[in-house]
Design a protein around this motif. Structure first.
Motif, PDB file in Angstrom:
ATOM      1  N   THR A  37      62.392 -21.509  17.053  1.00 60.20           N
ATOM      2  CA  THR A  37      63.440 -22.433  17.470  1.00 60.20           C
ATOM      3  C   THR A  37      63.131 -23.848  17.004  1.00 60.20           C
ATOM      4  O   THR A  37      64.008 -24.562  16.492  1.00 60.20           O
ATOM      5  N   LEU A  38      61.886 -24.257  17.192  1.00 60.18           N
ATOM      6  CA  LEU A  38      61.479 -25.587  16.757  1.00 60.18           C
ATOM      7  C   LEU A  38      61.669 -25.753  15.250  1.00 60.18           C
ATOM      8  O   LEU A  38      62.173 -26.774  14.776  1.00 60.18           O
ATOM      9  N   GLN A  41      65.447 -26.067  14.396  1.00 63.57           N
ATOM     10  CA  GLN A  41      66.135 -27.247  14.896  1.00 63.57           C
ATOM     11  C   GLN A  41      65.579 -28.560  14.337  1.00 63.57           C
ATOM     12  O   GLN A  41      66.239 -29.594  14.429  1.00 63.57           O
ATOM     13  N   TYR A  67      68.381 -28.225  21.305  1.00 57.64           N
ATOM     14  CA  TYR A  67      66.986 -28.158  21.744  1.00 57.64           C
ATOM     15  C   TYR A  67      66.921 -28.541  23.208  1.00 57.64           C
ATOM     16  O   TYR A  67      67.461 -29.581  23.620  1.00 57.64           O
TER      17      TYR A  67
END
Length: 203
Positions: A37-38, A41, A67
């Motif tokens: 995810t990091l 994003q 986020y």
């Protein structure tokens, strides 16, 4: 010593995850899904290599990221445009070499051509005086505090005004756009298999 700062490639995420989770209590741990995810994003996600070895990474994201970090959301509720440094990790064997300042010069070079503010946070519980001093000497000022709901740790929310941004906005962003140069490129604007390497600080 040979140093390069370049975008992280997908096949290197396992190495980045190991770096993150070996960093100690000043960096929140991640699992593979959280790191993915990091990675997805972040508008800035770069790796430092020293003599061909992964030495650290820094991730940052713009104000429109999807986020859920409470510290990121704190800034999004208050500032219309910013780049938020989510985390910086330097592996223990490479600490003390100035890589933190190299990364901050590089992410500042990225941010000041896009947004008026660079944001981050430091832990106050336990207090990380090395980080507090580092950010103070880099020009960050406290703009708030909050307690993270997930772990009860208090953080200082920091921001730095990017003085070059008005010039870039008025000269380029409001007109022809940024020049097509490697150090100004967004992630993904390179040929497959060839991550960009640029001098620290965007020179």
């Amino acid at each position: 010593m040979s140093l390069s700062i370049r975008d992280v490639s997908p096949h290197e995420l396992d190495s980045v995850l190991a770096l993150n989770n070996a960093a100690g209590s000043t960096i929140l741990p991640l699992d593979a899904a959280g790191l993915h995810t990091l990675y997805e994003q972040s508008s800035y996600f770069r790796l430092a290599e020293v003599d061909g070895h992964a030495a650290g990474f820094l991730s940052a994201m713009r104000e429109d990221a999807d986020y859920a970090s409470p510290n990121y959301l704190w800034f999004r509720e208050r500032y219309p445009q910013f780049a938020y440094i989510d985390r910086i990790v330097i592996a223990k064997p490479y600490r003390g070499l100035g890589l933190g300042r190299v990364f901050y010069a590089d992410v500042t070079s990225y941010a000041e051509t896009r947004v008026p503010l660079l944001a981050c946070e430091v832990f106050l519980e336990p207090r990380d005086d090395v980080s507090v001093l580092f950010h103070g000497t880099w020009g960050f000022q406290e703009v708030g505090q909050q307690t993270m709901p997930s772990n009860g740790r208090r953080v200082s929310l920091l921001a730095k005004t990017l003085c070059s941004y008005p010039f870039v906005r008025d000269t380029y962003l409001a007109g022809p756009g940024l020049p097509d140069l490697p150090w100004l490129a967004e992630r993904g604007r390179v040929a497959p298999g060839r991550p960009p390497v640029r001098a620290a600080g965007g020179a």
